[in-house]
Design an enzyme around this catalytic site. Sequence first.
Site, PDB file in Angstrom:
ATOM      1  N   HIS A 118      17.560  36.055  43.347  1.00  0.00           N
ATOM      2  CA  HIS A 118      17.101  36.374  44.699  1.00  0.00           C
ATOM      3  C   HIS A 118      18.198  36.557  45.744  1.00  0.00           C
ATOM      4  O   HIS A 118      17.967  37.215  46.757  1.00  0.00           O
ATOM      5  CB  HIS A 118      16.036  35.360  45.183  1.00  0.00           C
ATOM      6  CG  HIS A 118      16.603  34.059  45.683  1.00  0.00           C
ATOM      7  ND1 HIS A 118      16.852  32.991  44.864  1.00  0.00           N
ATOM      8  CD2 HIS A 118      16.974  33.656  46.934  1.00  0.00           C
ATOM      9  CE1 HIS A 118      17.345  31.994  45.587  1.00  0.00           C
ATOM     10  NE2 HIS A 118      17.430  32.368  46.843  1.00  0.00           N
ATOM     11  N   GLU A 137      22.091  40.157  48.458  1.00  0.00           N
ATOM     12  CA  GLU A 137      22.531  39.760  49.793  1.00  0.00           C
ATOM     13  C   GLU A 137      23.960  39.211  49.794  1.00  0.00           C
ATOM     14  O   GLU A 137      24.710  39.425  50.737  1.00  0.00           O
ATOM     15  CB  GLU A 137      21.565  38.669  50.287  1.00  0.00           C
ATOM     16  CG  GLU A 137      21.482  38.580  51.788  1.00  0.00           C
ATOM     17  CD  GLU A 137      20.377  37.613  52.196  1.00  0.00           C
ATOM     18  OE1 GLU A 137      19.201  37.990  52.069  1.00  0.00           O
ATOM     19  OE2 GLU A 137      20.698  36.502  52.617  1.00  0.00           O
ATOM     20  N   ASP A 138      24.321  38.485  48.759  1.00  0.00           N
ATOM     21  CA  ASP A 138      25.568  37.719  48.791  1.00  0.00           C
ATOM     22  C   ASP A 138      26.649  38.174  47.820  1.00  0.00           C
ATOM     23  O   ASP A 138      27.728  37.580  47.802  1.00  0.00           O
ATOM     24  CB  ASP A 138      25.277  36.238  48.490  1.00  0.00           C
ATOM     25  CG  ASP A 138      24.431  35.582  49.576  1.00  0.00           C
ATOM     26  OD1 ASP A 138      24.433  36.098  50.705  1.00  0.00           O
ATOM     27  OD2 ASP A 138      23.773  34.565  49.290  1.00  0.00           O
ATOM     28  N   ASP A 174      12.484  29.348  48.202  1.00  0.00           N
ATOM     29  CA  ASP A 174      13.834  29.417  48.788  1.00  0.00           C
ATOM     30  C   ASP A 174      13.916  28.561  50.047  1.00  0.00           C
ATOM     31  O   ASP A 174      14.862  27.785  50.236  1.00  0.00           O
ATOM     32  CB  ASP A 174      14.156  30.886  49.094  1.00  0.00           C
ATOM     33  CG  ASP A 174      15.601  31.096  49.503  1.00  0.00           C
ATOM     34  OD1 ASP A 174      16.488  30.364  49.019  1.00  0.00           O
ATOM     35  OD2 ASP A 174      15.851  32.023  50.312  1.00  0.00           O
TER      36      ASP A 174
HETATM   37 ZN    ZN Z   1      18.404  31.411  48.458  1.00  0.00          ZN
END
Ligand code: ZN
Length: 179
Positions: free
Chosen positions: A60, A64-65, A121
């Site tokens: 997940h 994004e990272d 999350d």
């Molecule tokens: Zn997360």
Amino acid sequence: MNTISDLTRAYHFAAVRHLSQKRKGKAGEPYINHLTEVADLVATATAGADIDIVIAAVLHDVLEDTPTTSDELVAKFGPRVAAMVAEVSDDKTLPKAERKRLQIEHAPHLSEGARTIKLADKTANLRSLKKSPPADWEAARIADYVQWALAVGEGLRGTNPELERLLAEAAAAVVTPSA
Ligand code: ZN
């Protein structure tokens, strides 16, 4: 159709991609611990009914990272997993405050899988905040985060009663002083 071996492949992929990243808390935990916790919450709350959701939970934060692209996720884990991961990823070109506002706005419109991952999350993040708050976070910042996580959770109501209960419990624990 993804199988259990695709799930183990996802863990390996995520562990390698997030290798140099630590969690924000003062304990500086390896990032894979967060991914494992979120995937475990999702798998338990859904009784493992849909392996794609668990795989997307492991992955997940990878868009994004890390430098991972959506095309890469499609090729490795199929379009459904890739779409769920994209749904729970912020647009990092936007300022942080705007990203946080959009999470609240978008929450009710996400697919069921993405809503389930979001709940897990936020629950994991609140638990981390309780267990190991970032050293530079004042009480007011922690309180703001809890408020925001609950506002996102509000838009996810009706997704999964067990995860909704765990989110509320984790939020209450953060604001309750430890003995
Ligand atoms: Zn997360």
